[in-house]
Design a protein around this motif. Structure first.
Motif, PDB file in Angstrom:
ATOM      1  N   ALA A  52     -66.246  15.354  16.785  1.00  0.00           N
ATOM      2  CA  ALA A  52     -66.247  15.894  18.149  1.00  0.00           C
ATOM      3  C   ALA A  52     -65.953  14.786  19.170  1.00  0.00           C
ATOM      4  CB  ALA A  52     -67.583  16.553  18.445  1.00  0.00           C
ATOM      5  N   GLY A  53     -66.495  13.593  18.936  1.00  0.00           N
ATOM      6  CA  GLY A  53     -66.265  12.493  19.870  1.00  0.00           C
ATOM      7  C   GLY A  53     -64.809  12.076  19.900  1.00  0.00           C
ATOM      8  N   GLN A  54     -64.208  11.940  18.733  1.00  0.00           N
ATOM      9  CA  GLN A  54     -62.824  11.455  18.673  1.00  0.00           C
ATOM     10  C   GLN A  54     -61.810  12.480  19.158  1.00  0.00           C
ATOM     11  OE1 GLN A  54     -61.689   8.446  18.146  1.00  0.00           O
ATOM     12  NE2 GLN A  54     -63.745   7.650  17.893  1.00  0.00           N
ATOM     13  N   THR A  55     -62.182  13.759  19.110  1.00  0.00           N
ATOM     14  CA  THR A  55     -61.233  14.795  19.534  1.00  0.00           C
ATOM     15  C   THR A  55     -61.539  15.319  20.946  1.00  0.00           C
ATOM     16  OG1 THR A  55     -62.568  16.478  18.437  1.00  0.00           O
ATOM     17  CG2 THR A  55     -60.697  15.594  17.179  1.00  0.00           C
ATOM     18  N   LEU A  56     -62.470  14.649  21.647  1.00  0.00           N
ATOM     19  CA  LEU A  56     -62.830  15.016  23.023  1.00  0.00           C
ATOM     20  C   LEU A  56     -63.447  16.402  23.128  1.00  0.00           C
ATOM     21  CD1 LEU A  56     -60.639  12.660  23.349  1.00  0.00           C
ATOM     22  CD2 LEU A  56     -60.302  13.546  25.620  1.00  0.00           C
ATOM     23  N   ASN A  57     -64.231  16.787  22.131  1.00  0.00           N
ATOM     24  CA  ASN A  57     -64.969  18.053  22.192  1.00  0.00           C
ATOM     25  C   ASN A  57     -66.399  17.727  22.604  1.00  0.00           C
ATOM     26  OD1 ASN A  57     -63.518  20.641  21.216  1.00  0.00           O
ATOM     27  ND2 ASN A  57     -62.698  18.991  19.926  1.00  0.00           N
ATOM     28  N   TYR A  58     -66.658  17.768  23.911  1.00  0.00           N
ATOM     29  CA  TYR A  58     -67.921  17.232  24.423  1.00  0.00           C
ATOM     30  C   TYR A  58     -68.908  18.308  24.869  1.00  0.00           C
ATOM     31  CZ  TYR A  58     -65.486  12.747  24.330  1.00  0.00           C
ATOM     32  OH  TYR A  58     -64.805  11.629  23.932  1.00  0.00           O
ATOM     33  N   ASP A  59     -68.961  19.427  24.171  1.00  0.00           N
ATOM     34  CA  ASP A  59     -69.950  20.453  24.484  1.00  0.00           C
ATOM     35  C   ASP A  59     -71.332  19.941  24.058  1.00  0.00           C
ATOM     36  OD1 ASP A  59     -71.634  22.645  24.495  1.00  0.00           O
ATOM     37  OD2 ASP A  59     -70.114  24.029  23.743  1.00  0.00           O
ATOM     38  N   PRO A  60     -72.288  19.822  25.007  1.00  0.00           N
ATOM     39  CA  PRO A  60     -73.593  19.238  24.667  1.00  0.00           C
ATOM     40  C   PRO A  60     -74.394  20.041  23.640  1.00  0.00           C
ATOM     41  CG  PRO A  60     -73.599  20.095  26.917  1.00  0.00           C
ATOM     42  CD  PRO A  60     -72.185  20.169  26.434  1.00  0.00           C
ATOM     43  N   ARG A 233     -54.782  12.774  24.599  1.00  0.00           N
ATOM     44  CA  ARG A 233     -55.412  11.873  23.614  1.00  0.00           C
ATOM     45  C   ARG A 233     -54.294  11.304  22.756  1.00  0.00           C
ATOM     46  NH1 ARG A 233     -57.598   8.442  20.535  1.00  0.00           N
ATOM     47  NH2 ARG A 233     -59.483   8.836  19.331  1.00  0.00           N
ATOM     48  N   THR A 234     -54.174   9.969  22.789  1.00  0.00           N
ATOM     49  CA  THR A 234     -53.132   9.321  21.995  1.00  0.00           C
ATOM     50  C   THR A 234     -53.631   9.155  20.562  1.00  0.00           C
ATOM     51  OG1 THR A 234     -52.369   8.186  23.970  1.00  0.00           O
ATOM     52  CG2 THR A 234     -51.650   7.278  21.847  1.00  0.00           C
ATOM     53  N   ILE A 235     -52.786   9.520  19.628  1.00  0.00           N
ATOM     54  CA  ILE A 235     -53.159   9.445  18.208  1.00  0.00           C
ATOM     55  C   ILE A 235     -53.179   7.974  17.780  1.00  0.00           C
ATOM     56  CG2 ILE A 235     -52.404  10.073  15.869  1.00  0.00           C
ATOM     57  CD1 ILE A 235     -53.485  12.464  17.468  1.00  0.00           C
ATOM     58  N   ASP A 236     -54.325   7.567  17.225  1.00  0.00           N
ATOM     59  CA  ASP A 236     -54.490   6.179  16.778  1.00  0.00           C
ATOM     60  C   ASP A 236     -54.939   6.181  15.313  1.00  0.00           C
ATOM     61  OD1 ASP A 236     -57.079   7.056  16.888  1.00  0.00           O
ATOM     62  OD2 ASP A 236     -57.644   5.860  18.636  1.00  0.00           O
ATOM     63  N   ASP A 273     -55.249  19.818  11.882  1.00  0.00           N
ATOM     64  CA  ASP A 273     -56.492  20.245  12.515  1.00  0.00           C
ATOM     65  C   ASP A 273     -57.055  19.214  13.484  1.00  0.00           C
ATOM     66  OD1 ASP A 273     -56.869  22.846  11.950  1.00  0.00           O
ATOM     67  OD2 ASP A 273     -57.696  22.479   9.964  1.00  0.00           O
ATOM     68  N   VAL A 274     -56.582  17.970  13.410  1.00  0.00           N
ATOM     69  CA  VAL A 274     -56.962  16.988  14.433  1.00  0.00           C
ATOM     70  C   VAL A 274     -56.188  17.314  15.710  1.00  0.00           C
ATOM     71  CG1 VAL A 274     -56.794  14.558  15.091  1.00  0.00           C
ATOM     72  CG2 VAL A 274     -57.655  15.178  12.818  1.00  0.00           C
ATOM     73  N   THR A 275     -54.884  17.550  15.561  1.00  0.00           N
ATOM     74  CA  THR A 275     -54.054  17.931  16.712  1.00  0.00           C
ATOM     75  C   THR A 275     -54.620  19.171  17.391  1.00  0.00           C
ATOM     76  OG1 THR A 275     -52.134  17.085  15.523  1.00  0.00           O
ATOM     77  CG2 THR A 275     -51.698  18.564  17.373  1.00  0.00           C
ATOM     78  N   ARG A 276     -54.928  20.178  16.571  1.00  0.00           N
ATOM     79  CA  ARG A 276     -55.467  21.439  17.097  1.00  0.00           C
ATOM     80  C   ARG A 276     -56.795  21.216  17.800  1.00  0.00           C
ATOM     81  NH1 ARG A 276     -59.774  24.291  15.066  1.00  0.00           N
ATOM     82  NH2 ARG A 276     -59.694  26.574  15.201  1.00  0.00           N
ATOM     83  N   SER A 277     -57.674  20.428  17.170  1.00  0.00           N
ATOM     84  CA  SER A 277     -59.011  20.227  17.722  1.00  0.00           C
ATOM     85  C   SER A 277     -58.927  19.493  19.061  1.00  0.00           C
ATOM     86  CB  SER A 277     -59.857  19.435  16.718  1.00  0.00           C
ATOM     87  OG  SER A 277     -61.198  19.414  17.097  1.00  0.00           O
ATOM     88  N   ILE A 278     -57.977  18.567  19.183  1.00  0.00           N
ATOM     89  CA  ILE A 278     -57.809  17.863  20.460  1.00  0.00           C
ATOM     90  C   ILE A 278     -57.362  18.857  21.542  1.00  0.00           C
ATOM     91  CG2 ILE A 278     -56.417  16.154  21.700  1.00  0.00           C
ATOM     92  CD1 ILE A 278     -56.368  14.513  19.061  1.00  0.00           C
ATOM     93  N   ALA A 279     -56.385  19.693  21.215  1.00  0.00           N
ATOM     94  CA  ALA A 279     -55.899  20.665  22.212  1.00  0.00           C
ATOM     95  C   ALA A 279     -57.010  21.646  22.584  1.00  0.00           C
ATOM     96  CB  ALA A 279     -54.689  21.415  21.683  1.00  0.00           C
ATOM     97  N   LEU A 280     -57.772  22.100  21.583  1.00  0.00           N
ATOM     98  CA  LEU A 280     -58.882  23.020  21.872  1.00  0.00           C
ATOM     99  C   LEU A 280     -59.977  22.296  22.656  1.00  0.00           C
ATOM    100  CD1 LEU A 280     -57.375  24.999  20.161  1.00  0.00           C
ATOM    101  CD2 LEU A 280     -59.408  25.346  18.762  1.00  0.00           C
ATOM    102  N   GLY A 281     -60.178  20.999  22.363  1.00  0.00           N
ATOM    103  CA  GLY A 281     -61.159  20.218  23.126  1.00  0.00           C
ATOM    104  C   GLY A 281     -60.769  20.150  24.598  1.00  0.00           C
ATOM    105  N   HIS A 282     -59.484  19.923  24.858  1.00  0.00           N
ATOM    106  CA  HIS A 282     -59.012  19.907  26.254  1.00  0.00           C
ATOM    107  C   HIS A 282     -59.311  21.264  26.911  1.00  0.00           C
ATOM    108  CE1 HIS A 282     -57.188  16.200  25.274  1.00  0.00           C
ATOM    109  NE2 HIS A 282     -55.975  16.597  24.970  1.00  0.00           N
TER     110      HIS A 282
END
Ligand SMILES: CC(C)(COP(=O)(O)OP(=O)(O)OC[C@H]1O[C@@H](n2cnc3c(N)ncnc32)[C@H](O)[C@@H]1OP(=O)(O)O)[C@@H](O)C(=O)NCCC(=O)NCCSC(=O)C[C@](C)(O)C(=O)O
Length: 357
Positions: A52-60, A233-236, A273-282
Motif C-alpha cells: 500500500a505504501g509503495q503504490t500510494l494507497n493511503y487509506d488509514p 508514481r515513477t516505476i523504480d 497489478d502494480v500499475t493498476r494498484s498505483i492508478a487505483l491508489g490515485h
C-alpha cells in the motif's frame, strides 16, 4: 577437476547442459484442468503496508486500528490490492512463469471484506480456455479462473478470470501483425474518443453524494463525469521487482533483465497489478472509499518499464444508493497512463463510497 574459470570450457559445458525448466508452455494446459498452486502465502501486515505504501494507497483503514474499528473491522485488515497480488502471485509459478504477458482480467470479486493478517491462503485455478494468437506465432492465449481461499476455513476470499499470452514450445504459422493491424489513423482516433462527450465534469468532493450530484449535473447534456488525478508514481526497482517478488510472483518479466532483452518489451516490465494498484491508489486518494466490491474488463494495453510514470484518469459511470446507511455504490472506469499520455491499463471498478456524515 574441471577448470571452471576457463571461459571456453565453461561455455561449452553450458551448451551441452540441460536446463531444468520452470513453469508451463501453452501446449501444457488442458481446458477444464484444475491446478492447485503449492506456494500459498500467509498474509502479513508488513507485506500489506509495503504494497500500500509503495503504490500510494493511503487509506488509514489499512494502517490505523482506531480507523479500522470505526469502519466495522475487528482489527486492521490487509489492503485488497495486496490480497489480490498474493492470490495471483501464488499462481504465477504454474500459470505464467514462462513469460507470458498479462493481457486482462474479468469478474474480480471480493467475497469477504476485511481479510485479516495471519490468514493462510490456498489458491486454485481452472483452465477456462485456450486460443491461438493469429498475430504472434510464438505465443498462445490462455484464460484461467483463479480463486483464493482461507486455507483454515475453506471460505473463498477472492476470485477472477485472467488472460495471458503464453509462449508456445513450437511457433505456428501466423496471418497478421496485431489485432488492430491495418486500421487507418482515423479509425484509431475514432476508437480512442468514441465514448466521451466534449464536456467533462469533476465531482466537488469524494463522498457518495458528490458522485451522484456530478452525474445528475451531466445528465441530459453532452457531458460526462471524468477527471484526472494529480499524483504520479515513477516505476523504480522497488515497484518493478520487489513488490511482485514479495508476493511470490516469479514471472521473469519483472526481475530478469537478461531473459527480457530478447522479448517483445526488450526489458523488464512492471507487474500489471502494480500499475493498476498505483492508478487505483490515485483514484482512491480523491474518494472516500469504504470497501472494494468488484472489478471488470481490466486490460493491459502497453508495457510499463523502469523510469515510466503512472498517472490516473477516472470516468464515473454510475452511483447507486443501495441498502447501506453510511455508503452508496459507485462504478468507475479507471485508466492508467504514462508520461506520454498513453493508456497502459483500463478497467471498471465498483466500490462502496462513504456518505457525508
Ligand atoms: C502483449 C502485447 C505486446 C501484445 O500486443 P500486440 O500489438 O501484439 O497485440 P494486441 O492487439 O494487444 O493483442 C495480441 C493478441 O492478444 C489478444 N488479446 C489481447 N487482449 C486480450 C484479452 N484480454 N483476452 C483475450 N485475448 C486478448 C488479441 O485479440 C490478439 O489476438 P491475435 O494475436 O489472435 O490477433 C501488448 O498487448 C502489450 O504490451 N500489453 C501490455 C502487457 C503488459 O505489460 N502486461 C503487464 C505486465 S506482464 C505481467 O504482469 C505478468 C504477470 C501478471 O506477472 C504474470 O502473468 O505472471
Amino acid at each position: 577437476m574441471t577448470d571452471w574459470t576457463d571461459p571456453d570450457a565453461f561455455a561449452a559445458a553450458l551448451e551441452r547442459a540441460e536446463t531444468k525448466e520452470k513453469g508451463n508452455c501453452f501446449e501444457d494446459f488442458a481446458e477444464g484442468e484444475t491446478v492447485e498452486h503449492d506456494p500459498g502465502l500467509v498474509l502479513s501486515r508488513r507485506g500489506s503496508e509495503l504494497w500500500a505504501g509503495q503504490t500510494l494507497n493511503y487509506d488509514p483503514t489499512y494502517w490505523r486500528p482506531s480507523v479500522a474499528e470505526a469502519r466495522g473491522y475487528d482489527a486492521v485488515p490487509v489492503h485488497p490490492d495486496y490480497l489480490l497480488a498474493c492470490v495471483m502471485g501464488a499462481s504465477v509459478g504454474d500459470l505464467s512463469e514462462k513469460g507470458g504477458y498479462f493481457l486482462g482480467r474479468d469478474d474480480l470479486r471480493y467475497h469477504r471484506p476485511g481479510v485479516a493478517p495471519g490468514t493462510e491462503l490456498r489458491v486454485e485455478s481452472v483452465v477456462e480456455s485456450k486460443a491461438e494468437s493469429s498475430s504472434r506465432p510464438a505465443y498462445g492465449i490462455v484464460t484461467w479462473e483463479t480463486t483464493g481461499y482461507d486455507a483454515a476455513t475453506g471460505d473463498p476470499l477472492l476470485s477472477y478470470t485472467r488472460t495471458n499470452m503464453i509462449p508456445r514450445r513450437e511457433p505456428i504459422a501466423a496471418d497478421g501483425e496485431g489485432a488492430n493491424a491495418g486500421d487507418s489513423e482515423d479509425e484509431e482516433a475514432e476508437r480512442a474518443d468514441a465514448d466521451l462527450p466534449d464536456e467533462l465534469l469533476a465531482p466537488e468532493g469524494g463522498h457518495f453524494e458528490d458522485f451522484r450530484e456530478a452525474l445528475a449535473r451531466a445528465d441530459g447534456r453532452d457531458a460526462a463525469v471524468a477527471y484526472r488525478h494529480e499524483r504520479g508514481r515513477t516505476i523504480d526497482d522497488t515497484t518493478v521487482a520487489q513488490l511482485p517478488l514479495a508476493t511470490l510472483n516469479t514471472a521473469k518479466q519483472h526481475h530478469n533483465a537478461d531473459a527480457m532483452a530478447d522479448s517483445p518489451s526488450g526489458e523488464i516490465v512492471a507487474y500489471g497489478d502494480v500499475t493498476r494498484s498505483i492508478a487505483l491508489g490515485h483514484a482512491r486518494s480523491d474518494e472516500q472509499t469504504l470497501r472494494e466490491v468488484s472489478c471488470d474488463d481490466e486490460r493491459f494495453h502497453d508495457f510499463v518499464t523502469v523510469g515510466d510514470t503512472v498517472y490516473g484518469f477516472t470516468h464515473v459511470l454510475d452511483a447507486n444508493d443501495g441498502d447501506a446507511r453510511n455508503a452508496g455504490e459507485v462504478t468507475f472506469e479507471h485508466v492508467a497512463f504514462n508520461q506520454r499520455d498513453e493508456p497502459v491499463y483500463s478497467g471498471t471498478r465498483t466500490a462502496l463510497v462513504r456518505k457525508r456524515a
